[in-house]
Design a protein around this motif. Sequence first.
Motif, PDB file in Angstrom:
ATOM      1  N   VAL A 196       0.848  -1.195   0.000  1.00 14.01           N
ATOM      2  CA  VAL A 196       0.000   0.000   0.000  1.00 14.01           C
ATOM      3  C   VAL A 196       0.882   1.243   0.000  1.00 14.01           C
ATOM      4  O   VAL A 196       2.102   1.155   0.151  1.00 14.01           O
ATOM      5  N   SER A 197       0.264   2.403  -0.146  1.00 16.75           N
ATOM      6  CA  SER A 197       1.030   3.652  -0.150  1.00 16.75           C
ATOM      7  C   SER A 197       1.383   4.065   1.277  1.00 16.75           C
ATOM      8  O   SER A 197       0.779   3.600   2.252  1.00 16.75           O
ATOM      9  N   ARG A 198       2.347   4.979   1.385  1.00 15.03           N
ATOM     10  CA  ARG A 198       2.707   5.507   2.700  1.00 15.03           C
ATOM     11  C   ARG A 198       1.562   6.317   3.288  1.00 15.03           C
ATOM     12  O   ARG A 198       1.423   6.387   4.508  1.00 15.03           O
ATOM     13  N   VAL A 199       0.737   6.901   2.436  1.00 14.11           N
ATOM     14  CA  VAL A 199      -0.433   7.646   2.921  1.00 14.11           C
ATOM     15  C   VAL A 199      -1.360   6.693   3.683  1.00 14.11           C
ATOM     16  O   VAL A 199      -1.881   7.035   4.750  1.00 14.11           O
ATOM     17  N   THR A 200      -1.562   5.500   3.136  1.00 12.00           N
ATOM     18  CA  THR A 200      -2.394   4.495   3.804  1.00 12.00           C
ATOM     19  C   THR A 200      -1.781   4.090   5.135  1.00 12.00           C
ATOM     20  O   THR A 200      -2.472   3.982   6.147  1.00 12.00           O
ATOM     21  N   ILE A 201      -0.471   3.900   5.153  1.00 12.46           N
ATOM     22  CA  ILE A 201       0.224   3.536   6.397  1.00 12.46           C
ATOM     23  C   ILE A 201       0.103   4.657   7.412  1.00 12.46           C
ATOM     24  O   ILE A 201      -0.181   4.418   8.591  1.00 12.46           O
ATOM     25  N   ARG A 202       0.284   5.902   6.984  1.00 16.51           N
ATOM     26  CA  ARG A 202       0.172   7.033   7.909  1.00 16.51           C
ATOM     27  C   ARG A 202      -1.215   7.123   8.514  1.00 16.51           C
ATOM     28  O   ARG A 202      -1.370   7.386   9.706  1.00 16.51           O
ATOM     29  N   ALA A 203      -2.247   6.922   7.693  1.00 12.75           N
ATOM     30  CA  ALA A 203      -3.627   6.976   8.195  1.00 12.75           C
ATOM     31  C   ALA A 203      -3.858   5.864   9.214  1.00 12.75           C
ATOM     32  O   ALA A 203      -4.499   6.076  10.249  1.00 12.75           O
ATOM     33  N   THR A 204      -3.334   4.693   8.927  1.00 16.67           N
ATOM     34  CA  THR A 204      -3.484   3.556   9.836  1.00 16.67           C
ATOM     35  C   THR A 204      -2.754   3.822  11.146  1.00 16.67           C
ATOM     36  O   THR A 204      -3.292   3.584  12.233  1.00 16.67           O
ATOM     37  N   LEU A 205      -1.524   4.328  11.062  1.00 17.61           N
ATOM     38  CA  LEU A 205      -0.758   4.627  12.267  1.00 17.61           C
ATOM     39  C   LEU A 205      -1.424   5.729  13.081  1.00 17.61           C
ATOM     40  O   LEU A 205      -1.420   5.691  14.314  1.00 17.61           O
ATOM     41  N   ALA A 206      -2.020   6.708  12.399  1.00 16.54           N
ATOM     42  CA  ALA A 206      -2.731   7.777  13.106  1.00 16.54           C
ATOM     43  C   ALA A 206      -3.904   7.202  13.894  1.00 16.54           C
ATOM     44  O   ALA A 206      -4.162   7.604  15.038  1.00 16.54           O
ATOM     45  N   GLN A 207      -4.617   6.249  13.311  1.00 14.87           N
ATOM     46  CA  GLN A 207      -5.734   5.614  14.006  1.00 14.87           C
ATOM     47  C   GLN A 207      -5.237   4.824  15.215  1.00 14.87           C
ATOM     48  O   GLN A 207      -5.821   4.899  16.290  1.00 14.87           O
ATOM     49  N   LEU A 208      -4.157   4.074  15.036  1.00 16.89           N
ATOM     50  CA  LEU A 208      -3.596   3.299  16.146  1.00 16.89           C
ATOM     51  C   LEU A 208      -3.108   4.219  17.261  1.00 16.89           C
ATOM     52  O   LEU A 208      -3.275   3.909  18.450  1.00 16.89           O
ATOM     53  N   GLU A 209      -2.536   5.364  16.887  1.00 15.75           N
ATOM     54  CA  GLU A 209      -2.066   6.321  17.884  1.00 15.75           C
ATOM     55  C   GLU A 209      -3.251   6.939  18.629  1.00 15.75           C
ATOM     56  O   GLU A 209      -3.213   7.088  19.851  1.00 15.75           O
ATOM     57  N   GLU A 210      -4.298   7.262  17.903  1.00 11.45           N
ATOM     58  CA  GLU A 210      -5.495   7.836  18.518  1.00 11.45           C
ATOM     59  C   GLU A 210      -6.113   6.868  19.531  1.00 11.45           C
ATOM     60  O   GLU A 210      -6.644   7.288  20.552  1.00 11.45           O
TER      61      GLU A 210
END
Length: 96
Positions: free
Chosen positions: A49-63
């Motif tokens: 997947v793209s890094r944008v997808t990874i960033r969104a996923t990591l943001a959710q996990l951080e939240e």
Amino acid sequence: MATRTSRGARLIPLYHQVYLHLRDMIAAWPVPDDRPLPSEPSLAKRFGVSRVTIRATLAQLEEEGLIRRVHGVGTFPITEAMPDRTNITGHLENLI
């Protein structure tokens, strides 16, 4: 990686599939919490997947309090925040 119907439409969005994999990876993290998760580019390549997808996923996990991100240092699991793995209700809800 994408789950698709016979017509090619995705059943589960890619970011959510990655989220589920990363959440399980954090729950099973075999090393101390001071060791970072793989980098964004590494995760993007691993999941296709793209890094944008990874960033969104990591943001959710951080939240959700499952990871902490330190700019320029890495992303670290917070394993004590993981729910009890004996309850499968969450997995059933994700499938539905």
